[in-house]
Design a protein around this motif. Structure first.
Motif, PDB file in Angstrom:
ATOM      1  N   ALA A   1    -149.611 -93.354   5.287  1.00  0.00           N
ATOM      2  CA  ALA A   1    -148.847 -94.605   5.395  1.00  0.00           C
ATOM      3  C   ALA A   1    -147.698 -94.619   4.393  1.00  0.00           C
ATOM      4  CB  ALA A   1    -149.761 -95.807   5.172  1.00  0.00           C
ATOM      5  N   LEU A   2    -147.995 -94.132   3.174  1.00  0.00           N
ATOM      6  CA  LEU A   2    -146.979 -94.081   2.126  1.00  0.00           C
ATOM      7  C   LEU A   2    -145.799 -93.202   2.578  1.00  0.00           C
ATOM      8  CD1 LEU A   2    -146.554 -94.995  -0.811  1.00  0.00           C
ATOM      9  CD2 LEU A   2    -147.725 -92.930  -1.541  1.00  0.00           C
ATOM     10  N   LYS A   3    -146.138 -92.037   3.153  1.00  0.00           N
ATOM     11  CA  LYS A   3    -145.084 -91.124   3.599  1.00  0.00           C
ATOM     12  C   LYS A   3    -144.363 -91.680   4.825  1.00  0.00           C
ATOM     13  CE  LYS A   3    -146.027 -86.646   3.513  1.00  0.00           C
ATOM     14  NZ  LYS A   3    -146.803 -85.428   3.837  1.00  0.00           N
ATOM     15  N   ILE A   4    -145.118 -92.280   5.749  1.00  0.00           N
ATOM     16  CA  ILE A   4    -144.513 -92.818   6.973  1.00  0.00           C
ATOM     17  C   ILE A   4    -143.510 -93.918   6.614  1.00  0.00           C
ATOM     18  CG2 ILE A   4    -144.996 -94.166   9.067  1.00  0.00           C
ATOM     19  CD1 ILE A   4    -147.663 -92.555   9.268  1.00  0.00           C
ATOM     20  N   ALA A   5    -143.873 -94.756   5.623  1.00  0.00           N
ATOM     21  CA  ALA A   5    -142.960 -95.823   5.206  1.00  0.00           C
ATOM     22  C   ALA A   5    -141.627 -95.224   4.737  1.00  0.00           C
ATOM     23  CB  ALA A   5    -143.593 -96.657   4.089  1.00  0.00           C
ATOM     24  N   GLY A   6    -141.721 -94.117   3.984  1.00  0.00           N
ATOM     25  CA  GLY A   6    -140.501 -93.455   3.513  1.00  0.00           C
ATOM     26  C   GLY A   6    -139.668 -92.923   4.672  1.00  0.00           C
ATOM     27  N   VAL A   7    -140.342 -92.331   5.654  1.00  0.00           N
ATOM     28  CA  VAL A   7    -139.629 -91.764   6.802  1.00  0.00           C
ATOM     29  C   VAL A   7    -138.982 -92.875   7.640  1.00  0.00           C
ATOM     30  CG1 VAL A   7    -139.910 -90.488   8.947  1.00  0.00           C
ATOM     31  CG2 VAL A   7    -141.082 -89.706   6.896  1.00  0.00           C
ATOM     32  N   LEU A   8    -139.704 -93.985   7.828  1.00  0.00           N
ATOM     33  CA  LEU A   8    -139.143 -95.082   8.641  1.00  0.00           C
ATOM     34  C   LEU A   8    -137.926 -95.693   7.943  1.00  0.00           C
ATOM     35  CD1 LEU A   8    -142.410 -96.814   9.948  1.00  0.00           C
ATOM     36  CD2 LEU A   8    -140.844 -95.329  11.217  1.00  0.00           C
ATOM     37  N   GLU A   9    -137.996 -95.770   6.632  1.00  0.00           N
ATOM     38  CA  GLU A   9    -136.840 -96.283   5.891  1.00  0.00           C
ATOM     39  C   GLU A   9    -135.636 -95.376   6.140  1.00  0.00           C
ATOM     40  OE1 GLU A   9    -133.870 -96.699   2.987  1.00  0.00           O
ATOM     41  OE2 GLU A   9    -135.197 -94.964   2.963  1.00  0.00           O
ATOM     42  N   ARG A  10    -135.897 -94.077   6.149  1.00  0.00           N
ATOM     43  CA  ARG A  10    -134.844 -93.083   6.399  1.00  0.00           C
ATOM     44  C   ARG A  10    -134.295 -93.227   7.815  1.00  0.00           C
ATOM     45  NH1 ARG A  10    -133.046 -87.995   4.431  1.00  0.00           N
ATOM     46  NH2 ARG A  10    -130.857 -88.495   4.712  1.00  0.00           N
ATOM     47  N   ILE A  11    -135.188 -93.436   8.774  1.00  0.00           N
ATOM     48  CA  ILE A  11    -134.757 -93.640  10.164  1.00  0.00           C
ATOM     49  C   ILE A  11    -133.839 -94.857  10.238  1.00  0.00           C
ATOM     50  CG2 ILE A  11    -135.601 -94.408  12.429  1.00  0.00           C
ATOM     51  CD1 ILE A  11    -137.944 -92.448  12.105  1.00  0.00           C
TER      52      ILE A  11
ATOM     53  N   GLU B   1    -138.638 -94.586  22.220  1.00  0.00           N
ATOM     54  CA  GLU B   1    -139.974 -94.428  22.826  1.00  0.00           C
ATOM     55  C   GLU B   1    -140.884 -93.579  21.944  1.00  0.00           C
ATOM     56  OE1 GLU B   1    -138.928 -94.593  27.580  1.00  0.00           O
ATOM     57  OE2 GLU B   1    -139.795 -92.756  26.749  1.00  0.00           O
ATOM     58  N   ILE B   2    -140.308 -92.518  21.391  1.00  0.00           N
ATOM     59  CA  ILE B   2    -141.109 -91.648  20.513  1.00  0.00           C
ATOM     60  C   ILE B   2    -141.612 -92.447  19.306  1.00  0.00           C
ATOM     61  CG2 ILE B   2    -141.022 -89.661  18.945  1.00  0.00           C
ATOM     62  CD1 ILE B   2    -139.179 -88.268  20.932  1.00  0.00           C
TER      63      ILE B   2
ATOM     64  N   VAL C   1    -134.972 -84.663  23.131  1.00  0.00           N
ATOM     65  CA  VAL C   1    -133.907 -85.177  22.270  1.00  0.00           C
ATOM     66  C   VAL C   1    -132.970 -84.032  21.888  1.00  0.00           C
ATOM     67  CG1 VAL C   1    -133.405 -86.369  20.105  1.00  0.00           C
ATOM     68  CG2 VAL C   1    -135.472 -86.925  21.388  1.00  0.00           C
ATOM     69  N   ASP C   2    -133.569 -82.879  21.557  1.00  0.00           N
ATOM     70  CA  ASP C   2    -132.756 -81.712  21.195  1.00  0.00           C
ATOM     71  C   ASP C   2    -131.864 -81.292  22.361  1.00  0.00           C
ATOM     72  OD1 ASP C   2    -133.868 -81.691  18.717  1.00  0.00           O
ATOM     73  OD2 ASP C   2    -135.288 -80.065  19.109  1.00  0.00           O
TER      74      ASP C   2
ATOM     75  N   GLU D   1    -130.681 -87.219  16.771  1.00  0.00           N
ATOM     76  CA  GLU D   1    -131.483 -85.989  16.756  1.00  0.00           C
ATOM     77  C   GLU D   1    -132.361 -85.957  15.501  1.00  0.00           C
ATOM     78  OE1 GLU D   1    -132.728 -82.191  15.547  1.00  0.00           O
ATOM     79  OE2 GLU D   1    -130.954 -83.051  14.594  1.00  0.00           O
ATOM     80  N   ARG D   2    -131.793 -86.369  14.355  1.00  0.00           N
ATOM     81  CA  ARG D   2    -132.563 -86.413  13.109  1.00  0.00           C
ATOM     82  C   ARG D   2    -133.702 -87.433  13.221  1.00  0.00           C
ATOM     83  NH1 ARG D   2    -133.296 -82.745  11.603  1.00  0.00           N
ATOM     84  NH2 ARG D   2    -134.076 -83.428   9.587  1.00  0.00           N
ATOM     85  N   ILE D   3    -133.387 -88.595  13.812  1.00  0.00           N
ATOM     86  CA  ILE D   3    -134.417 -89.625  13.985  1.00  0.00           C
ATOM     87  C   ILE D   3    -135.579 -89.058  14.805  1.00  0.00           C
ATOM     88  CG2 ILE D   3    -134.958 -91.852  15.061  1.00  0.00           C
ATOM     89  CD1 ILE D   3    -132.098 -92.762  14.358  1.00  0.00           C
ATOM     90  N   GLY D   4    -135.229 -88.321  15.875  1.00  0.00           N
ATOM     91  CA  GLY D   4    -136.272 -87.716  16.726  1.00  0.00           C
ATOM     92  C   GLY D   4    -137.156 -86.785  15.905  1.00  0.00           C
ATOM     93  N   ASP D   5    -136.518 -85.977  15.067  1.00  0.00           N
ATOM     94  CA  ASP D   5    -137.261 -85.045  14.204  1.00  0.00           C
ATOM     95  C   ASP D   5    -138.190 -85.797  13.252  1.00  0.00           C
ATOM     96  OD1 ASP D   5    -136.869 -82.451  14.796  1.00  0.00           O
ATOM     97  OD2 ASP D   5    -135.628 -81.988  13.039  1.00  0.00           O
ATOM     98  N   HIS D   6    -137.635 -86.830  12.596  1.00  0.00           N
ATOM     99  CA  HIS D   6    -138.429 -87.610  11.637  1.00  0.00           C
ATOM    100  C   HIS D   6    -139.600 -88.297  12.334  1.00  0.00           C
ATOM    101  CE1 HIS D   6    -136.329 -87.063   7.909  1.00  0.00           C
ATOM    102  NE2 HIS D   6    -135.167 -87.375   8.447  1.00  0.00           N
ATOM    103  N   ALA D   7    -139.317 -88.886  13.519  1.00  0.00           N
ATOM    104  CA  ALA D   7    -140.378 -89.594  14.243  1.00  0.00           C
ATOM    105  C   ALA D   7    -141.487 -88.614  14.606  1.00  0.00           C
ATOM    106  CB  ALA D   7    -139.805 -90.258  15.490  1.00  0.00           C
ATOM    107  N   THR D   8    -141.086 -87.397  14.971  1.00  0.00           N
ATOM    108  CA  THR D   8    -142.091 -86.397  15.333  1.00  0.00           C
ATOM    109  C   THR D   8    -142.910 -85.998  14.102  1.00  0.00           C
ATOM    110  OG1 THR D   8    -140.449 -85.629  16.897  1.00  0.00           O
ATOM    111  CG2 THR D   8    -142.392 -84.277  16.629  1.00  0.00           C
TER     112      THR D   8
END
Lengths: 239, 262
Positions: A93-103, A138-139, A165-166, A201-208
């Protein structure tokens, strides 16, 4: 002693409440990311500078939610000393929060570029962007569902979808290059659109990668290396 | 779960238990437990109250012999010797497999005599100088020497709880054991005294095979390299401590360590 079960409650009930609260913050961040991306692409397509500005301001909410998630996670670790799947979920959750902020930052960047693109002539290849954004949203949506449901199979199924996405990105990269070669007048809006596509494309990568974290959190196993389809870093000229 | 690939593949285990059953009268307290204990690391036994972890620990130096109704089946070996064999000298066994209890239990004698008692019983010192050296060395290894060297003639029972427990550890190591069994050694101590014992356990690691029973899972996570989870008399799971606490295989282990029952 009660029989063990996969999702039985903790003996200390407030521990469950803490975890539920952390999950709720992550879910809100995910929802906000979806809205921000959708709105940013709408602002781009509709050439709506006002809407674009509002998106930039909304990003502050994501930053605040990330801080809230971090504070919650740190508090749970300090006070509850979580173990096993609890520990993995809280770290995830801690890491996901960081990634979502980045998205959210990528969405904000799309909104900023919308203001510039609005000042130039509309260009054809841009029509791919809303479709690409739809797949990315959607992802994110399905990834957050997998997180809330602790569904490893669902998380795993998401991983291959980043290839779509790629492919969108490859296609847009080529057409924008062609477009710019044919008409140097379009270089400015095309370059911005290229960055918009890159952001998606970056968002897709992060979401994955979030889906990978969900899989790890649920099973304790990292999924195998996922396939990638972005060939643009080695592309010299459109063919 | 009898044969676990995580059990002692590096070297000959110090102690092995195979198919151990323990009965108290009609009641079966331990069910078919097999486990290896290595000298390389600290092994923690965890599990809810009544799961049999202390009972099993006491089998390893035949402490259950002192309970009339207790009956032990199966085979337990120390360096491939059957410790329940008729030829085994139990006093000698308990010198080789020492024990530290939940409540510090120093003898009502001086600090010096507490440590000297075992070596004297086993005739380990030829003269006073020998004994002085043994006592000093044991107190040093137990991290107690600097605190007590000027008051060795004072009573062991007049010390703080944490010091008493370290004195008991010094008493256990004075006879140069091969295995040290600790049954909840910190449950009567405050956090600072607990931390000192944990630090001591870490220093003693590698020199002795150490087996610790603890209710405190954080303590098991901190001090041990291998952890065994007992439940209702069975050994449910035995693996590297880091695996047990981050990604246990068994649902029962997971539910226990995450605080879902117990």
């Amino acid at each position: 002693m009660s029989p063990p079960s996969e999702f039985s409650a903790h003996t200390v009930k407030s521990f469950d409440e803490d975890i539920a609260q952390l999950r709720a913050v992550i879910t809100r961040m995910g929802g906000l990311c979806e809205t921000q991306i959708g709105d940013a692409v709408d602002a781009l397509v509709n050439r709506n500078v006002e809407a674009a500005r509002a998106i930039v301001e909304q990003d502050l909410r994501l930053d605040a939610l990330e801080a809230e998630a971090e504070a919650l996670a740190v508090r749970i670790i300090a006070l509850r000393a979580p173990m096993a799947d609890d520990l993995r979920e809280i770290v995830a959750a801690l890491k996901i929060a960081g990634v979502l902020e980045r998205i959210g930052d990528y969405a904000k960047n799309i909104a900023k570029r919308a203001s510039v693109v609005a000042q130039a002539q509309p260009i054809g290849p841009a029509v791919i962007i809303p479709e690409m954004a739809r797949v990315v949203v959607e992802i994110i949506h399905d990834t957050l569902d997998a997180f809330v449901d602790r569904d490893a199979a669902k998380a795993l199924a998401i991983l291959s979808r980043d290839q779509q996405v790629d492919e969108f990105y490859n296609s847009l990269f080529r057409s924008l290059l062609t477009f710019m070669m044919e008409n140097p007048h379009y270089i400015t809006p095309s370059t911005h659109l290229l960055f918009v596509a890159k952001n998606l494309e970056r968002i897709g990568d992060h979401a994955t990668s979030v889906a990978e974290m969900v899989h790890y959190s649920v099973t304790g196993q990292r999924p195998a290396e996922r396939p990638k389809n972005d060939f643009t870093s080695t592309l010299y000229s459109p063919e | 779960m009898n044969q676990n690939p995580a059990i002692g593949h590096n070297q000959q285990p110090k102690m092995t238990a195979r198919g151990v059953n323990v009965f108290y009268g009609q009641k079966q307290a331990i069910k078919d437990v097999s486990i290896d204990v290595s000298s390389d690391h600290v092994t923690a036994f965890i599990g809810p109250s009544g799961c049999g972890k202390s009972t099993f620990l006491r089998c390893l130096n035949r402490m259950n012999d002192t309970v009339d109704s207790a009956r032990v089946e199966g085979r337990i070996e120390l360096d491939s010797q059957d410790i329940y064999a008729a030829a085994m000298d139990v006093v000698q066994l308990r010198a080789r497999v020492g024990m530290v209890f939940q409540k510090p239990n120093p003898f009502p004698k001086s600090i010096y005599e507490n440590v000297a008692y075992g070596p004297r019983l086993h005739g380990l010192a030829r003269n006073k100088a020998d004994m002085d050296a043994i006592v000093e060395s044991a107190l040093r290894r137990a991290g107690l020497w600097d605190e007590v060297k000027d008051r060795l003639s004072e009573s062991g029972t007049a010390m703080s709880g944490g010091q008493q427990q370290r004195l008991c550890i010094a008493r256990a190591i004075a006879v140069d054991p091969e295995v040290i069994l600790m049954d909840e050694p910190c449950s009567a101590l405050d956090p600072i005294a607990t931390a000192r014992i944990e630090e001591l356990i870490d220093e003693l690691r590698g020199r002795y095979a150490i087996v610790i029973v603890t209710h405190n899972m954080q303590q098991a996570a901190r001090v041990s390299q291998k952890t065994a989870f007992f439940h209702l008399g069975s050994l449910v799971e035995y693996d590297d401590t880091s695996t047990i606490f981050t990604n246990p295989r068994e649902t029962r282990t997971k539910d226990y360590i995450t605080g879902r029952y117990g």
